[in-house]
Design a protein around this motif. Structure first.
Motif, PDB file in Angstrom:
ATOM      1  N   GLY A  77       0.611  -1.197  -0.237  1.00 40.62           N
ATOM      2  CA  GLY A  77       0.022  -0.008  -0.082  1.00 40.62           C
ATOM      3  C   GLY A  77       1.034   1.161  -0.015  1.00 40.62           C
ATOM      4  O   GLY A  77       0.614   2.130  -0.615  1.00 40.62           O
ATOM      5  N   GLN A  78       1.994   1.323   0.643  1.00 38.11           N
ATOM      6  CA  GLN A  78       3.014   2.286   0.755  1.00 38.11           C
ATOM      7  C   GLN A  78       3.363   2.572  -0.605  1.00 38.11           C
ATOM      8  O   GLN A  78       3.478   3.845  -1.054  1.00 38.11           O
ATOM      9  CB  GLN A  78       3.820   2.043   1.511  1.00 38.11           C
ATOM     10  N   ALA A  79       3.771   1.633  -1.452  1.00 41.05           N
ATOM     11  CA  ALA A  79       4.170   1.732  -2.747  1.00 41.05           C
ATOM     12  C   ALA A  79       3.177   2.457  -3.589  1.00 41.05           C
ATOM     13  O   ALA A  79       3.784   3.065  -4.478  1.00 41.05           O
ATOM     14  CB  ALA A  79       4.780   0.435  -3.196  1.00 41.05           C
ATOM     15  N   ALA A  85       8.823   3.012  -5.319  1.00 42.03           N
ATOM     16  CA  ALA A  85       9.262   1.607  -5.101  1.00 42.03           C
ATOM     17  C   ALA A  85       9.643   1.638  -3.475  1.00 42.03           C
ATOM     18  O   ALA A  85      10.152   2.430  -2.995  1.00 42.03           O
ATOM     19  CB  ALA A  85      10.549   1.160  -5.877  1.00 42.03           C
ATOM     20  N   VAL A  86       9.358   0.351  -2.958  1.00 41.91           N
ATOM     21  CA  VAL A  86       9.611   0.255  -1.555  1.00 41.91           C
ATOM     22  C   VAL A  86      10.400  -1.316  -1.390  1.00 41.91           C
ATOM     23  O   VAL A  86      10.064  -2.134  -2.283  1.00 41.91           O
ATOM     24  CB  VAL A  86       8.132   0.169  -0.784  1.00 41.91           C
ATOM     25  N   GLU A  87      11.543  -1.037  -0.739  1.00 37.77           N
ATOM     26  CA  GLU A  87      12.299  -2.059  -0.367  1.00 37.77           C
ATOM     27  C   GLU A  87      12.274  -2.663   1.222  1.00 37.77           C
ATOM     28  O   GLU A  87      12.289  -1.683   1.980  1.00 37.77           O
ATOM     29  CB  GLU A  87      13.881  -1.933  -0.638  1.00 37.77           C
ATOM     30  N   LEU A  96      10.843  -6.395  -2.801  1.00 43.14           N
ATOM     31  CA  LEU A  96      10.253  -5.179  -3.559  1.00 43.14           C
ATOM     32  C   LEU A  96       9.054  -4.980  -3.838  1.00 43.14           C
ATOM     33  O   LEU A  96       8.309  -6.207  -4.730  1.00 43.14           O
ATOM     34  CB  LEU A  96      11.276  -5.038  -5.083  1.00 43.14           C
ATOM     35  N   PHE A  97       8.389  -3.800  -3.848  1.00 42.45           N
ATOM     36  CA  PHE A  97       7.179  -3.455  -4.149  1.00 42.45           C
ATOM     37  C   PHE A  97       7.085  -2.356  -5.221  1.00 42.45           C
ATOM     38  O   PHE A  97       7.644  -1.372  -4.648  1.00 42.45           O
ATOM     39  CB  PHE A  97       6.229  -2.942  -2.869  1.00 42.45           C
ATOM     40  N   LEU A  98       6.779  -2.405  -6.261  1.00 43.14           N
ATOM     41  CA  LEU A  98       6.626  -1.594  -7.548  1.00 43.14           C
ATOM     42  C   LEU A  98       5.452  -1.023  -7.763  1.00 43.14           C
ATOM     43  O   LEU A  98       4.608  -1.855  -8.303  1.00 43.14           O
ATOM     44  CB  LEU A  98       7.719  -1.848  -8.618  1.00 43.14           C
ATOM     45  N   PRO A  99       5.082   0.329  -7.973  1.00 41.96           N
ATOM     46  CA  PRO A  99       4.102   0.818  -8.477  1.00 41.96           C
ATOM     47  C   PRO A  99       3.647   0.398  -9.637  1.00 41.96           C
ATOM     48  O   PRO A  99       4.585   0.764 -10.498  1.00 41.96           O
ATOM     49  CB  PRO A  99       3.928   2.233  -7.883  1.00 41.96           C
ATOM     50  N   ALA A 111       4.934  -7.134  -6.750  1.00 41.50           N
ATOM     51  CA  ALA A 111       5.927  -7.606  -5.696  1.00 41.50           C
ATOM     52  C   ALA A 111       6.801  -8.616  -6.295  1.00 41.50           C
ATOM     53  O   ALA A 111       6.291  -9.763  -6.816  1.00 41.50           O
ATOM     54  CB  ALA A 111       5.141  -7.874  -4.407  1.00 41.50           C
ATOM     55  N   LEU A 112       8.116  -8.683  -5.736  1.00 42.91           N
ATOM     56  CA  LEU A 112       9.077  -9.709  -6.174  1.00 42.91           C
ATOM     57  C   LEU A 112      10.175  -9.731  -4.941  1.00 42.91           C
ATOM     58  O   LEU A 112      10.201  -8.574  -4.328  1.00 42.91           O
ATOM     59  CB  LEU A 112       9.494  -9.694  -7.387  1.00 42.91           C
ATOM     60  N   THR A 113      11.046 -10.820  -4.894  1.00 42.20           N
ATOM     61  CA  THR A 113      11.925 -10.949  -4.201  1.00 42.20           C
ATOM     62  C   THR A 113      13.349 -11.080  -4.970  1.00 42.20           C
ATOM     63  O   THR A 113      13.457 -11.926  -5.861  1.00 42.20           O
ATOM     64  CB  THR A 113      11.779 -12.041  -3.181  1.00 42.20           C
TER      65      THR A 113
END
Length: 402
Positions: A77-79, A85-87, A96-99, A111-113
């Protein structure tokens, strides 16, 4: 592993080549495969639900499905809310969370790792997320899968019609930003909106069709169709009103009408014009305060007919916001209580506005706060649309970067 810009260009190019004829159900496996090619795993694609409360997993082979994630208080949600992007460091790598942004329209989050993350990864994944968003929007036009994934509740036929009419609910350029929200998302009937940015003019109409249910949705459909037809023919505001009025009267007769707010904003100069056809007056927000309601001579609702409407004008300052809304927001009653009212609406705006950094966040937070203030009651459609004028120019975006 090579994740340089040259490698990234080849990978994205291959993805684009393969996506051209890819059926919708294979988008997820394709994305998962490409993420695996750069050493990634546990790929999830999360889409915003219709009520703008959660992010829900898109199912598909190769994707990791999760429970719905709240927009507020989660990394995904933050991303999404910040469009950055949020790491997050985890025991087995970095999550990683990418808009997912199609232009400036918010689609969701990928999202991915990865085991480790460097600047080459960040650049490549940002571009990959942009391409995935474009693919989702393109494939969305000929599948129901993405619509179904976004639904958290059953949707009424009237709401189905209204959602099919809408343009993207967010748009951002250097000069202008807009965002809207419909409430109740799964049962909206008579409320609708439309906009278009044509050269230096933003055109906007907000519509509230009389009645409820399917009849209201059909009436709103004709109103929006007539508005678009006249707008695309180059009609001015007075001509737009007359064309819509005639279309509704001829189709439904004198007992049916819609209230409407029709606007034109020059995004270069900030000059705003509007015609109010029986609709609540828009609110001018400046420096986090409601400066005033933009009252002015109005005309009869569309479909009832009247004399040529007076065109109202207002000169905006950079940073000004204009909020249009439908009367369901202020006319709602709590059990045995008074109407919610414009004063409480203004107080709620001024409470929410200072912490809302984007128009998307503003309309989302305002709509959800207003619903809580009404005790969770929404017996009539209660929709919002917000415009922020920034001024300046967008010409620099057309200059190639070497």
């Amino acid at each position: 592993m090579d994740r340089s810009e040259g490698f990234g260009e080849r990978l994205l190019g291959q993805l684009l080549d393969r996506a051209h004829e890819m059926p919708p159900q294979l988008i997820a496996p394709l994305v998962a495969e490409e993420v695996h090619a750069i050493g990634g795993r546990d790929v999830s694609i999360l889409l915003q639900d219709y009520a703008q409360l959660t992010l829900v997993s898109l199912p598909g082979r190769g994707l990791k499905e999760t429970e719905p994630v709240p927009l507020v208080g989660s990394l995904a949600g933050q991303a999404f809310l910040t469009e950055t992007a949020v790491e997050h460091a985890e025991a087995d790598g970095v999550r990683l969370f990418l808009p997912l942004l199609d232009g400036s329209d918010e689609i969701g989050v990928m999202a991915l790792t990865l085991d480790v993350v460097d600047d080459d990864d960040r650049r490549l994944l940002r571009r990959l997320a942009g391409l995935v968003a474009d693919m989702l929007v393109t494939k969305n036009s000929y599948t129901d899968q993405f619509f179904q994934a976004r639904r958290r509740e059953p949707m009424s036929v009237s709401a189905e019609i209204q959602w099919s009419l809408l343009p993207p609910l967010t748009m951002t350029t250097p000069q202008i930003a807009v965002a809207g929200i419909l409430e109740p998302a799964y049962d909206v009937a008579g409320d609708s909106l439309d906009y278009a940015l044509n050269d230096d003019v933003l055109h906007l109409a907000m519509i509230d069709a009389m009645g409820h249910g399917l009849n209201a949705a059909v009436l709103a459909t004709v109103a929006v169709g007539a508005y678009r037809h006249a707008r695309r023919a180059g009609a001015g505001l007075a001509e737009l009103y007359a064309f819509m009025d005639t279309a509704i009267d001829e189709q439904f007769g004198p007992d049916h009408f819609v209230t409407a707010q029709m606007m034109r904003l020059n995004v270069g100069t900030g000059h705003l014009e509007w015609v109010n056809a029986g609709h609540p007056a828009p609110l001018l927000i400046r420096d986090h305060h409601v400066l005033r309601a933009l009252e002015g001579p109005g005309t009869l609702p569309v479909g009832i007919g009247g004399s040529t409407p007076v065109i109202n004008t207002q000169q905006l300052r950079p940073g000004d916001r204009i909020l249009t809304y439908t009367d369901g927001l202020v006319e709602e009653h709590t059990a045995g209580g008074e109407q919610f009212g414009e004063d409480r609406l203004i107080a709620t705006i001024e409470h929410v506005e200072p912490s809302a950094t984007t128009v998307q966040q503003m309309v989302r937070d305002l709509s959800h706060t207003l619903k809580r203030e009404r005790g969770g009651i929404t017996s009539d459609d209660a929709s919002l649309f917000l415009i922020e004028w920034r001024g300046g120019t967008a010409d620099h975006l057309a200059t190639p970067s070497l």
